[in-house]
Design an enzyme around this catalytic site. Structure first.
Site, PDB file in Angstrom:
ATOM      1  N   THR A 254      29.741   3.327  -6.510  1.00  0.00           N
ATOM      2  CA  THR A 254      30.054   3.542  -8.119  1.00  0.00           C
ATOM      3  C   THR A 254      29.720   2.164  -8.560  1.00  0.00           C
ATOM      4  O   THR A 254      30.405   1.002  -8.470  1.00  0.00           O
ATOM      5  CB  THR A 254      31.501   3.595  -8.250  1.00  0.00           C
ATOM      6  OG1 THR A 254      32.131   5.001  -7.671  1.00  0.00           O
ATOM      7  CG2 THR A 254      31.907   3.979  -9.873  1.00  0.00           C
TER       8      THR A 254
ATOM      9  N   LYS B 270      30.180   9.479 -12.991  1.00  0.00           N
ATOM     10  CA  LYS B 270      31.285   9.025 -12.261  1.00  0.00           C
ATOM     11  C   LYS B 270      32.248   8.457 -13.032  1.00  0.00           C
ATOM     12  O   LYS B 270      33.472   8.578 -12.849  1.00  0.00           O
ATOM     13  CB  LYS B 270      30.812   8.369 -10.824  1.00  0.00           C
ATOM     14  CG  LYS B 270      31.679   7.448 -10.072  1.00  0.00           C
ATOM     15  CD  LYS B 270      32.679   8.433  -9.257  1.00  0.00           C
ATOM     16  CE  LYS B 270      33.501   7.555  -8.571  1.00  0.00           C
ATOM     17  NZ  LYS B 270      34.584   8.277  -7.995  1.00  0.00           N
TER      18      LYS B 270
ATOM     19  N   LEU C 187      28.601   0.798  -1.127  1.00  0.00           N
ATOM     20  CA  LEU C 187      29.141  -0.716  -1.141  1.00  0.00           C
ATOM     21  C   LEU C 187      30.257  -0.857  -2.209  1.00  0.00           C
ATOM     22  O   LEU C 187      30.122  -0.358  -3.055  1.00  0.00           O
ATOM     23  CB  LEU C 187      28.013  -1.686  -1.315  1.00  0.00           C
ATOM     24  CG  LEU C 187      26.839  -1.580  -0.086  1.00  0.00           C
ATOM     25  CD1 LEU C 187      25.639  -1.921  -0.448  1.00  0.00           C
ATOM     26  CD2 LEU C 187      27.528  -2.418   1.168  1.00  0.00           C
ATOM     27  N   PRO C 188      30.890  -2.028  -2.240  1.00  0.00           N
ATOM     28  CA  PRO C 188      32.040  -1.939  -3.110  1.00  0.00           C
ATOM     29  C   PRO C 188      31.468  -2.168  -4.404  1.00  0.00           C
ATOM     30  O   PRO C 188      32.050  -1.542  -5.635  1.00  0.00           O
ATOM     31  CB  PRO C 188      32.718  -3.449  -2.647  1.00  0.00           C
ATOM     32  CG  PRO C 188      32.222  -3.818  -1.402  1.00  0.00           C
ATOM     33  CD  PRO C 188      30.988  -2.976  -1.238  1.00  0.00           C
TER      34      PRO C 188
ATOM     35  N   LYS D 126      37.309  -2.088 -11.499  1.00  0.00           N
ATOM     36  CA  LYS D 126      35.798  -2.244 -11.634  1.00  0.00           C
ATOM     37  C   LYS D 126      35.410  -0.817 -12.329  1.00  0.00           C
ATOM     38  O   LYS D 126      34.645  -1.066 -13.431  1.00  0.00           O
ATOM     39  CB  LYS D 126      35.483  -2.638 -10.127  1.00  0.00           C
ATOM     40  CG  LYS D 126      33.579  -2.419 -10.333  1.00  0.00           C
ATOM     41  CD  LYS D 126      33.123  -1.504  -9.404  1.00  0.00           C
ATOM     42  CE  LYS D 126      33.811  -0.738  -8.237  1.00  0.00           C
ATOM     43  NZ  LYS D 126      33.208   0.732  -7.899  1.00  0.00           N
TER      44      LYS D 126
END
Ligand code: NAD
Length: 305
Positions: free
Chosen positions: A97, A172, A67-68, A241
């Site tokens: 992420t 990440k 998901l975003p 983000k």
């Protein structure tokens, strides 16, 4: 069961190819996305569509999500009709992420509701997801990790970077800081070279045979910038983000990041100028505009002088 059915929530640029690989590996998938049309290619391959995250989690014990943003993962995991509200869910794996704080919060809240959470963000882009060559950086309890490891191996090379929730996310963010820096620095380098009269294709050949080689020079520029296609499959807003999450961690841990902050400002400016839905490779356009040149594409009638 050799191939237990698994849930998959969020089948966008990354989720669709990852879910497709799981089906191709022989798994029955229960899928959900806010965009029903995104599910069509998976349903055509035999996946079953559920009507909510809870619906997925009532039909499977293991639920994966791609998901975003952190707030969306939080709502999908813990909200009304979220994964936690399902009746069969046992393990939740976040491939998105979302940063270590969200991962830790979600793990604690899910644990209280009887679900083990693993964070397993991925790197390698859409091409890596299609080819099953992602770097998968998982963290969380070893027993749950051992259980989902075979699933993750269908999408890439799997690393268990720690048993504490959130360490996969930190890994990440560090990776993407370097990726974002490479694109930003390569944009400046290529624009300078082109303005001085160098051929951008030759520049990339030289850089990639030399010490300037990086993931922008070997992948993003040859594949998406020089041909001016800008369809690499990662939105510019998602890179912003990731950088915001990374710099928040750096501040929290009192690690100075002069380079990282400069890189973040560059990406935020590109987002402010061209909008959040640009492909991330379009950041070069801002640097091009400042200098008044274009890197690659049709050289046009004025070239060669
Ligand atoms: P995307 O926007 O293409 O896909 C996200 C999907 O989630 C969409 O299909 C959307 O409809 C769905 N969605 C949104 N809200 C939802 C909700 N509440 N319930 C169900 N579905 C919902 O994003 P993406 O590029 O696939 O990235 C997903 C995650 O993976 C992000 O966290 C991103 O940072 C990370 N990531 C992306 C890449 C890449 O190259 N694209 C690489 C590595 C990691």
């Amino acid at each position: 069961l050799a191939n237990p059915s698994i849930g998959f929530i969020g089948v966008g640029n990354m989720g669709l190819p990852m879910a497709t690989r799981l089906i191709d590996a022989g798994h029955d998938l229960i899928v959900f996305d806010l965009r029903p049309q995104a599910l069509e290619p998976l349903v055509a391959k035999g996946a079953k569509a559920a009507s909510s995250p809870a619906g997925v989690a009532s039909q499977t014990e293991i639920v994966l999500a791609s998901l975003p943003r952190p707030d969306i993962v939080r709502a999908v995991a813990l909200g009304e009709n979220g994964v936690a509200a399902g009746s069969r869910r046992r393990i939740f794996v976040d491939l998105s992420t979302t940063g270590p704080r969200t991962a830790r919060d979600i793990a604690a809240e899910l644990e209280a509701r009887g679900v083990v959470a693993l964070d397993a963000p991925v790197s390698g882009g859409v091409a890596g997801a299609v080819n099953g060559t992602l770097a998968v950086m998982a963290s969380g309890p070893g027993v749950a990790f051992a259980e989902v490891r075979p699933l993750l191996e269908a999408i890439g090379k799997v690393f268990h970077v720690g048993t504490e929730p959130g360490l996969g996310q930190t890994m990440k963010l560090v990776n993407n800081l370097l990726s974002a820096t490479a694109i930003a620095a390569t944009s400046e380098a290529m624009v300078l070279g082109v303005k001085a009269g160098l051929d951008p294709a030759i520049m990339l050949d030289v850089i990639n045979a030399g010490s300037g080689r990086n993931t922008a020079s070997t992948d993003k520029f040859p594949r998406s910038v020089l041909p001016r296609t800008f369809k690499h499959g990662f939105s510019l807003s998602l890179m912003c983000k990731d950088l915001s999450l990374c710099l928040a961690e750096a501040e929290g841990l009192e690690v100075p990041m002069w380079v990282g902050n400069a890189v973040k400002q560059l990406w935020l400016q590109a987002q402010a100028l061209g909008g959040p839905d640009q492909d991330f490779t379009e950041i070069v356009k801002m640097v091009e505009d400042w200098a008044g040149v274009t890197v690659g594409g049709d050289p046009g009638p004025e070239s060669g002088d």
